[in-house]
Design an enzyme around this catalytic site. Structure first.
Site, short mmCIF file in Angstrom:
data_model
loop_
_atom_site.label_atom_id
_atom_site.label_comp_id
_atom_site.label_asym_id
_atom_site.label_seq_id
_atom_site.Cartn_x
_atom_site.Cartn_y
_atom_site.Cartn_z
CE LYS A 184 -0.10 13.79 -14.86
NZ LYS A 184 -0.40 14.36 -16.21
NE ARG B 293 1.25 16.79 -13.24
CZ ARG B 293 1.88 15.98 -12.45
NH1 ARG B 293 1.59 15.98 -11.16
NH2 ARG B 293 2.81 15.16 -12.89
CD GLU C 144 -3.37 16.46 -16.11
OE1 GLU C 144 -2.21 16.04 -15.95
OE2 GLU C 144 -4.06 16.19 -17.08
CE LYS D 228 5.92 17.14 -14.43
NZ LYS D 228 6.02 15.88 -15.16
CG HIS E 7 1.91 15.06 -23.91
ND1 HIS E 7 2.62 16.22 -24.14
CD2 HIS E 7 2.71 14.30 -23.11
CE1 HIS E 7 3.79 16.16 -23.51
NE2 HIS E 7 3.86 15.01 -22.87
NE ARG F 169 -4.06 -2.07 1.84
CZ ARG F 169 -4.03 -3.08 2.69
NH1 ARG F 169 -3.19 -3.06 3.71
NH2 ARG F 169 -4.84 -4.10 2.54
CG HIS G 135 -0.46 10.18 -25.28
ND1 HIS G 135 -1.13 10.59 -24.15
CD2 HIS G 135 0.85 10.22 -24.96
CE1 HIS G 135 -0.26 10.89 -23.20
NE2 HIS G 135 0.96 10.66 -23.67
CD GLU H 142 7.71 15.74 -22.77
OE1 GLU H 142 7.01 16.76 -22.60
OE2 GLU H 142 7.23 14.59 -22.91
CG HIS I 166 6.54 10.29 -24.58
ND1 HIS I 166 5.17 10.21 -24.65
CD2 HIS I 166 6.81 11.36 -23.80
CE1 HIS I 166 4.63 11.19 -23.93
NE2 HIS I 166 5.61 11.90 -23.40
CG ASN J 280 -0.88 16.28 -20.54
OD1 ASN J 280 0.09 15.54 -20.49
ND2 ASN J 280 -1.81 16.30 -19.61
P1 NAD Z 1 13.05 5.42 -21.97
O1 NAD Z 1 12.86 5.26 -20.55
O2 NAD Z 1 12.55 4.35 -22.87
O3 NAD Z 1 14.60 5.66 -22.26
C1 NAD Z 1 15.02 5.84 -23.59
C2 NAD Z 1 16.15 4.88 -23.97
O4 NAD Z 1 17.39 5.36 -23.42
C3 NAD Z 1 15.99 3.48 -23.44
O5 NAD Z 1 16.47 2.57 -24.38
C4 NAD Z 1 16.88 3.48 -22.20
O6 NAD Z 1 17.31 2.20 -21.83
C5 NAD Z 1 18.02 4.32 -22.67
N1 NAD Z 1 18.80 5.01 -21.66
C6 NAD Z 1 18.38 5.56 -20.52
N2 NAD Z 1 19.36 6.27 -19.94
C7 NAD Z 1 20.44 6.15 -20.75
C8 NAD Z 1 21.76 6.66 -20.70
N3 NAD Z 1 22.14 7.53 -19.75
N4 NAD Z 1 22.62 6.30 -21.67
C9 NAD Z 1 22.22 5.49 -22.68
N5 NAD Z 1 20.98 5.00 -22.80
C10 NAD Z 1 20.11 5.33 -21.84
O7 NAD Z 1 12.37 6.77 -22.52
P2 NAD Z 1 12.27 8.24 -21.91
O8 NAD Z 1 12.23 9.12 -23.10
O9 NAD Z 1 13.25 8.47 -20.86
O10 NAD Z 1 10.84 8.24 -21.20
C11 NAD Z 1 9.67 8.06 -21.96
C12 NAD Z 1 8.59 7.55 -21.03
O11 NAD Z 1 8.34 8.55 -20.03
C13 NAD Z 1 7.27 7.30 -21.72
O12 NAD Z 1 6.76 6.08 -21.28
C14 NAD Z 1 6.39 8.44 -21.26
O13 NAD Z 1 5.04 8.08 -21.20
C15 NAD Z 1 6.94 8.70 -19.88
N6 NAD Z 1 6.68 10.05 -19.37
C16 NAD Z 1 6.16 10.16 -18.13
C17 NAD Z 1 5.92 11.40 -17.59
C18 NAD Z 1 5.45 11.52 -16.18
O14 NAD Z 1 5.10 12.62 -15.76
N7 NAD Z 1 5.45 10.45 -15.41
C19 NAD Z 1 6.21 12.56 -18.33
C20 NAD Z 1 6.75 12.41 -19.61
C21 NAD Z 1 6.98 11.14 -20.13
N1 GLY Z 2 4.07 15.13 -18.26
C1 GLY Z 2 2.80 15.66 -17.81
C2 GLY Z 2 2.69 15.79 -16.33
O1 GLY Z 2 3.55 15.40 -15.58
O2 GLY Z 2 1.69 16.26 -15.87
#
Ligand code: NAD
Ligand code: GLY
Length: 370
Positions: free
Chosen positions: A150, A248, A244, A234, A255, A128, A259, A192, A272, A252
Site C-alpha cells: 500500500k 485484508r 483488500e 501480515k 484505523h 509507469r 484516521h 500495530e 498514526h 484496519n
Molecule cells: P514516520 O515515518 O513519520 O516516522 C516516525 C518518526 O521517526 C519520524 O520523525 C522519522 O523521521 C523518525 N525516524 C525514522 N526512523 C528512525 C530511526 N531509526 N531513529 C530515529 N528516528 C527515526 O512514522 P511511522 O510511524 O514510521 O509511519 C507512519 C506512516 O505509515 C503513516 O503515514 C501511516 O499512514 C503509514 N502506514 C502505512 C501502512 C501501509 O500499509 N502502507 C500501514 C501502516 C501505516
Molecule cells: N495497514 C493496513 C494494510 O496494509 O492493509
C-alpha cells in the site's frame, strides 16, 4: 508465507506468485551488500529518505549500495506526517528526472512509514512503474507499512486517499535502527503489533502481555520475535487478499476511528500508531457493547494498550460529528454504510456494517476524553 533459517538473518516471504518477495530481519542489514544489492533492478539507485534519518543511516546505506559502477543518488525530504503530500512525491520525481534515471532504476525507501509510502507511490508512477525496495527504520514501518504494497499520500480531506498498490522487491529490516528511535515512536509501532494479536493470534496477545516491558526496554530478542510474528501475519493476509477485497480489511482494526483523530488533530500531532491505539480501544468497546467481548477481555485490551505507552482516551475537543465526518469517507465503506473492524473475540476480528447508529453515536459521546 514461508520461513528460512539458512541465512544469518531471519527470512519470510510474501507469496505473490511472480511478485513474491522476501522480508529479511536482523542486525546489520544496512551494512550487508548481499542483503541489498540482489534486489536492485539496474545500476541507477535513488535512496529516498528524510532530514532526520539521513544523518543517522544514509552514508552507511550509500556505502553498502555503491560499487560495480552503480549510480547511487539520494533525495532528502523534510520530516513529518504533514509532508506526506503529492508535492513531496513530485520532489522525488524531479530528482529522478534530473538524474536522467530510466525504467531500470530502483527507489530505496530509507525511513519510517511516511517515507516508505511516498517512495512506493513515486515508484508506482515513475515512467509507469519502477522497482523499489523498503528499508524501514521505525518499528511501525518494520511490522506493517513496509509490507504489502500500500503506497500513497494524504489529502487534506482524508488520510491515504491518493495512492496505489505497488509491491516492493524486498523488505530489508535492520533491527539495529530501533536503537535510535524515540520512545514515543516505539510505542506507536507497538500499537500495530498489538493489532495483530487482537485480530488473529490470541497466543501472540498473551505473549505481548508478558513481554511488553522487554519490548519497551528495546530487548533485541523480544523485538525480533515481535517483528517476525507481525510480518508473518501480515504477509499471510496480503498473499490471500492483496488489494483488500475481503480479509485484508481486518488489518484496519482501530484505523477508522484513528484516521478521524489524526485528521481532526492535524496530521502529525497525534502519531498514526497513537491514534490506532485509542481507535482499537474504541473498536473493542463497541465489540463489548455488542456482547462479543467480556468485561475481563475489555480490561485486558485496555491494560495492554496502556502498558505499550499508548493513549486510552481521545481528544477532548472531538465531538461526534468530528468523528463521523472522516469516518464517512473511509475507504472500507460501501455506498453509505459505515464498515467497522470489530473483535468477535480476542484473537479474531470481523468486518461489520450493521452497528446500530445509536450505539455508535453513544460510543462516540461516551468514550473517555482527555
Ligand atoms: P514516520 O515515518 O513519520 O516516522 C516516525 C518518526 O521517526 C519520524 O520523525 C522519522 O523521521 C523518525 N525516524 C525514522 N526512523 C528512525 C530511526 N531509526 N531513529 C530515529 N528516528 C527515526 O512514522 P511511522 O510511524 O514510521 O509511519 C507512519 C506512516 O505509515 C503513516 O503515514 C501511516 O499512514 C503509514 N502506514 C502505512 C501502512 C501501509 O500499509 N502502507 C500501514 C501502516 C501505516
Ligand atoms: N495497514 C493496513 C494494510 O496494509 O492493509
Amino acid at each position: 508465507m514461508t520461513a528460512s533459517s539458512a541465512s544469518p538473518y531471519q527470512r519470510l516471504h510474501v507469496e505473490l506468485d511472480a511478485r513474491r518477495y522476501p522480508i529479511h530481519v536482523g542486525p546489520g542489514v544496512l551494512d550487508a551488500p548481499d542483503m541489498l544489492v540482489p534486489y536492485l533492478a539496474g545500476r541507477q539507485v535513488m535512496i529516498v529518505t528524510n532530514e532526520t534519518v539521513a544523518p543517522l543511516y544514509l552514508e552507511r546505506l550509500k556505502r553498502t549500495l555503491s560499487g560495480d559502477d552503480r549510480d547511487v543518488r539520494e533525495v532528502i525530504l523534510p520530516d513529518g506526517e504533514h509532508t506526506k503530500t503529492l508535492a513531496s512525491v513530485e520532489r522525488i520525481w524531479d530528482a529522478l528526472l534530473a538524474a536522467g534515471f530510466n525504467r531500470r532504476c530502483t527507489l530505496v525507501a530509507l525511513g519510517g512509514g511516511v517515507i516508505g509510502d511516498m517512495a512506493g507511490y513515486a515508484a508506482a508512477c515513475y515512467q509507469r512503474g519502477v522497482a523499489f525496495v523498503q528499508v524501514p527504520t521505525t518499528l511501525l514501518s518494520q511490522v506493517d507499512s513496509s509490507v504489502g504494497g500500500k503506497t500513497g499520500v494524504n489529502h487534506p480531506r482524508g488520510k491515504n486517499m491518493i495512492g496505489a498498490f505497488w509491491q516492493p522487491r524486498a523488505v530489508l529490516i535492520d533491527t539495529d535502527t530501533l536503537a535510535t528511535l524515540p520512545g514515543r515512536e516505539l510505542s506507536a509501532g507497538l500499537a500495530e503489533v498489538i493489532k495483530y494479536g487482537l485480530i488473529q493470534d490470541s497466543d501472540f496477545l498473551a505473549w505481548l502481555e508478558a513481554r511488553m516491558p522487554a519490548l519497551r526496554g528495546l530487548d533485541v530478542e523480544a523485538l525480533t520475535d515481535a517483528i517476525l510474528r507481525s510480518c508473518a501475519i501480515k504477509a499471510e493476509i496480503v498473499a490471500r487478499d492483496e488489494t483488500e477485497q475481503g480479509q485484508r480489511a481486518l488489518l484496519n482494526l482501530g484505523h477508522t476511528f484513528g484516521h478521524a483523530i489524526e485528521a481532526h488533530q492535524g496530521y502529525g500531532n497525534w502519531l498514526h500508531g497513537e491514534a490506532v491505539g485509542a481507535g482499537m480501544l474504541m473498536a473493542a468497546t463497541l465489540s463489548q457493547r455488542l456482547g462479543w467481548l467480556s468485561t475481563e477481555d475489555m480490561a485486558r485490551v485496555e491494560t495492554l494498550v496502556a502498558s505499550a505507552g499508548l493513549p486510552v482516551t481521545v481528544p477532548a475537543a472531538m465531538g461526534v460529528e468530528a468523528f463521523l465526518a472522516t469516518m464517512r469517507l473511509d475507504k472500507k465503506n460501501i455506498d453509505a454504510r459505515l464498515r467497522l473492524i470489530l473483535l468477535s473475540r480476542l484473537g479474531e476480528a470481523c468486518v461489520y456494517d450493521e452497528t446500530p447508529p445509536n450505539m455508535l453515536e453513544a460510543l462516540l459521546v461516551e468514550f473517555p476524553r482527555a
